[in-house]
Design a protein around this motif. Structure first.
Motif, PDB file in Angstrom:
ATOM      1  N   GLY A  63      74.422   6.437 -72.106  1.00  0.00           N
ATOM      2  CA  GLY A  63      75.065   8.048 -71.008  1.00  0.00           C
ATOM      3  C   GLY A  63      77.246   8.052 -71.151  1.00  0.00           C
ATOM      4  O   GLY A  63      76.506   9.445 -71.229  1.00  0.00           O
ATOM      5  N   LEU A  64      77.060   7.171 -71.572  1.00  0.00           N
ATOM      6  CA  LEU A  64      78.932   7.724 -71.625  1.00  0.00           C
ATOM      7  C   LEU A  64      79.058   8.759 -72.108  1.00  0.00           C
ATOM      8  O   LEU A  64      79.887   9.622 -72.227  1.00  0.00           O
ATOM      9  CB  LEU A  64      79.363   7.002 -71.797  1.00  0.00           C
ATOM     10  N   ILE A  65      78.259   8.716 -73.896  1.00  0.00           N
ATOM     11  CA  ILE A  65      78.590   9.689 -75.238  1.00  0.00           C
ATOM     12  C   ILE A  65      78.047  11.688 -73.886  1.00  0.00           C
ATOM     13  O   ILE A  65      78.456  12.492 -74.159  1.00  0.00           O
ATOM     14  CB  ILE A  65      77.582   9.163 -75.908  1.00  0.00           C
ATOM     15  N   SER A  66      77.120  11.012 -72.558  1.00  0.00           N
ATOM     16  CA  SER A  66      76.672  12.864 -72.109  1.00  0.00           C
ATOM     17  C   SER A  66      77.751  12.749 -71.716  1.00  0.00           C
ATOM     18  O   SER A  66      78.479  14.038 -71.618  1.00  0.00           O
ATOM     19  CB  SER A  66      75.553  12.615 -71.261  1.00  0.00           C
ATOM     20  N   THR A  67      78.637  12.175 -71.322  1.00  0.00           N
ATOM     21  CA  THR A  67      80.017  12.284 -70.328  1.00  0.00           C
ATOM     22  C   THR A  67      81.244  12.656 -71.217  1.00  0.00           C
ATOM     23  O   THR A  67      81.962  14.269 -70.779  1.00  0.00           O
ATOM     24  CB  THR A  67      80.312  11.039 -69.685  1.00  0.00           C
ATOM     25  N   SER A  80      69.406  16.587 -79.265  1.00  0.00           N
ATOM     26  CA  SER A  80      69.346  14.642 -79.179  1.00  0.00           C
ATOM     27  C   SER A  80      70.211  14.465 -79.429  1.00  0.00           C
ATOM     28  O   SER A  80      71.269  14.145 -79.381  1.00  0.00           O
ATOM     29  CB  SER A  80      68.259  14.921 -80.573  1.00  0.00           C
ATOM     30  N   GLN A  81      69.372  12.472 -79.923  1.00  0.00           N
ATOM     31  CA  GLN A  81      70.837  11.546 -80.316  1.00  0.00           C
ATOM     32  C   GLN A  81      69.657  10.483 -80.464  1.00  0.00           C
ATOM     33  O   GLN A  81      69.196  10.012 -79.697  1.00  0.00           O
ATOM     34  CB  GLN A  81      71.107  10.924 -78.434  1.00  0.00           C
ATOM     35  N   SER A  82      70.218   9.998 -81.494  1.00  0.00           N
ATOM     36  CA  SER A  82      70.094   8.809 -82.239  1.00  0.00           C
ATOM     37  C   SER A  82      71.412   7.552 -81.812  1.00  0.00           C
ATOM     38  O   SER A  82      73.075   7.819 -81.742  1.00  0.00           O
ATOM     39  CB  SER A  82      69.799   8.999 -83.526  1.00  0.00           C
ATOM     40  N   VAL A  83      71.141   6.190 -81.308  1.00  0.00           N
ATOM     41  CA  VAL A  83      72.095   5.386 -81.217  1.00  0.00           C
ATOM     42  C   VAL A  83      71.779   4.239 -81.874  1.00  0.00           C
ATOM     43  O   VAL A  83      70.398   3.793 -81.794  1.00  0.00           O
ATOM     44  CB  VAL A  83      72.042   5.184 -80.232  1.00  0.00           C
ATOM     45  N   LYS A  84      72.631   3.006 -81.926  1.00  0.00           N
ATOM     46  CA  LYS A  84      72.530   2.188 -82.622  1.00  0.00           C
ATOM     47  C   LYS A  84      73.826   1.034 -82.243  1.00  0.00           C
ATOM     48  O   LYS A  84      73.841   1.410 -81.596  1.00  0.00           O
ATOM     49  CB  LYS A  84      72.885   1.524 -84.411  1.00  0.00           C
ATOM     50  N   LYS A 109      74.500  25.282 -82.303  1.00  0.00           N
ATOM     51  CA  LYS A 109      74.424  24.309 -82.339  1.00  0.00           C
ATOM     52  C   LYS A 109      74.958  23.727 -82.940  1.00  0.00           C
ATOM     53  O   LYS A 109      76.219  23.420 -84.144  1.00  0.00           O
ATOM     54  CB  LYS A 109      72.380  23.955 -82.875  1.00  0.00           C
ATOM     55  N   VAL A 110      75.290  21.618 -82.497  1.00  0.00           N
ATOM     56  CA  VAL A 110      76.683  21.315 -83.282  1.00  0.00           C
ATOM     57  C   VAL A 110      75.976  19.769 -83.721  1.00  0.00           C
ATOM     58  O   VAL A 110      75.440  19.558 -82.273  1.00  0.00           O
ATOM     59  CB  VAL A 110      78.165  21.154 -82.325  1.00  0.00           C
ATOM     60  N   LEU A 111      76.564  19.427 -84.392  1.00  0.00           N
ATOM     61  CA  LEU A 111      75.895  18.425 -84.506  1.00  0.00           C
ATOM     62  C   LEU A 111      77.689  17.177 -84.533  1.00  0.00           C
ATOM     63  O   LEU A 111      77.978  17.146 -85.163  1.00  0.00           O
ATOM     64  CB  LEU A 111      75.158  17.723 -86.352  1.00  0.00           C
ATOM     65  N   MET A 112      77.234  16.464 -83.713  1.00  0.00           N
ATOM     66  CA  MET A 112      78.301  14.729 -83.324  1.00  0.00           C
ATOM     67  C   MET A 112      78.607  13.618 -83.329  1.00  0.00           C
ATOM     68  O   MET A 112      76.757  13.296 -83.351  1.00  0.00           O
ATOM     69  CB  MET A 112      78.622  14.799 -81.848  1.00  0.00           C
ATOM     70  N   GLN A 113      79.250  13.673 -84.156  1.00  0.00           N
ATOM     71  CA  GLN A 113      79.312  11.884 -84.202  1.00  0.00           C
ATOM     72  C   GLN A 113      79.479  11.215 -82.520  1.00  0.00           C
ATOM     73  O   GLN A 113      80.380  11.768 -82.260  1.00  0.00           O
ATOM     74  CB  GLN A 113      80.347  11.197 -85.385  1.00  0.00           C
ATOM     75  N   THR A 114      79.069  10.446 -82.323  1.00  0.00           N
ATOM     76  CA  THR A 114      78.781   9.206 -81.409  1.00  0.00           C
ATOM     77  C   THR A 114      79.205   7.843 -81.326  1.00  0.00           C
ATOM     78  O   THR A 114      78.211   7.552 -81.547  1.00  0.00           O
ATOM     79  CB  THR A 114      77.604  10.044 -80.178  1.00  0.00           C
ATOM     80  N   ASP A 115      80.311   7.773 -80.342  1.00  0.00           N
ATOM     81  CA  ASP A 115      80.236   6.093 -81.189  1.00  0.00           C
ATOM     82  C   ASP A 115      80.991   4.805 -79.782  1.00  0.00           C
ATOM     83  O   ASP A 115      81.659   6.592 -78.947  1.00  0.00           O
ATOM     84  CB  ASP A 115      81.276   5.645 -81.574  1.00  0.00           C
ATOM     85  N   CYS A 116      80.822   4.089 -79.399  1.00  0.00           N
ATOM     86  CA  CYS A 116      81.378   3.763 -78.032  1.00  0.00           C
ATOM     87  C   CYS A 116      82.098   2.144 -79.097  1.00  0.00           C
ATOM     88  O   CYS A 116      81.677   1.544 -79.494  1.00  0.00           O
ATOM     89  CB  CYS A 116      80.010   3.407 -77.244  1.00  0.00           C
ATOM     90  N   PHE A 117      83.221   1.943 -77.609  1.00  0.00           N
ATOM     91  CA  PHE A 117      84.226   0.761 -78.681  1.00  0.00           C
ATOM     92  C   PHE A 117      84.668   0.531 -76.961  1.00  0.00           C
ATOM     93  O   PHE A 117      84.737   0.755 -75.665  1.00  0.00           O
ATOM     94  CB  PHE A 117      85.438   1.491 -79.028  1.00  0.00           C
TER      95      PHE A 117
END
Length: 149
Positions: A63-67, A80-84, A109-117
């Motif tokens: 959910g932090l990705i949304s922020t 849409s969102q896909s996550v591993k 529309k934009v394709l975004m890379q979404t990562d959390c560290f």
């Protein structure tokens, strides 16, 4: 904090959001979502698990990705969102969600890379999102949330 619209967005533009995951976050998320898995809410149960301690809900952390998206794109619409989920997030970990423009798909529309560290730089989540951005700035869209000034 950057604020982008589709017409000015470039491949590689990014934004991030950082938050320390607290006991209160996990308990509130459990209450709101109804997900009371003992891995998240029971110290005793979690101590006997493969992790040895409680972990945060994957959905809470992702959910932090949304922020990060909303802070950079205040009037964006999440499509849409896909996550591993790559590694556990423990209570007290500080998570940095990073969103980076990979491709402009047209029509806003934009394709975004979404990562959390985590605080050690370990990638705990990786994924992609599609979002629709405003084509031009909208009046009053400042990205502030929940009464911030």
């Amino acid at each position: 904090m950057p604020s982008f619209v589709y017409s000015k967005l470039q491949i590689g533009d990014s934004n991030s959001f950082e938050k320390t995951i607290t006991v209160a976050d996990v308990l509130l998320f459990s209450a709101v979502s109804g997900d009371c898995n003992p891995m998240h809410v029971s110290d005793e149960f979690a101590r006997k698990s493969q992790f040895g301690q409680r972990i945060a809900h994957g959905a809470l952390v992702s959910g932090l990705i949304s922020t990060a998206l909303t802070n950079a794109f205040p009037t964006s619409i999440y499509i849409s969102q896909s996550v591993k989920f790559l590694a556990p997030v423990f209570l007290g970990d500080t998570i940095k969600a990073v969103v980076t423009c990979k491709e402009k798909l047209g029509k806003g529309k934009v394709l975004m890379q979404t990562d959390c560290f985590n605080q050690n730089g370990l990638k705990v989540i990786e994924g992609e999102a599609v979002t629709r951005l405003a084509r031009e700035p909208e009046p009053g869209a400042d990205g502030k949330c929940c009464g911030e000034v």
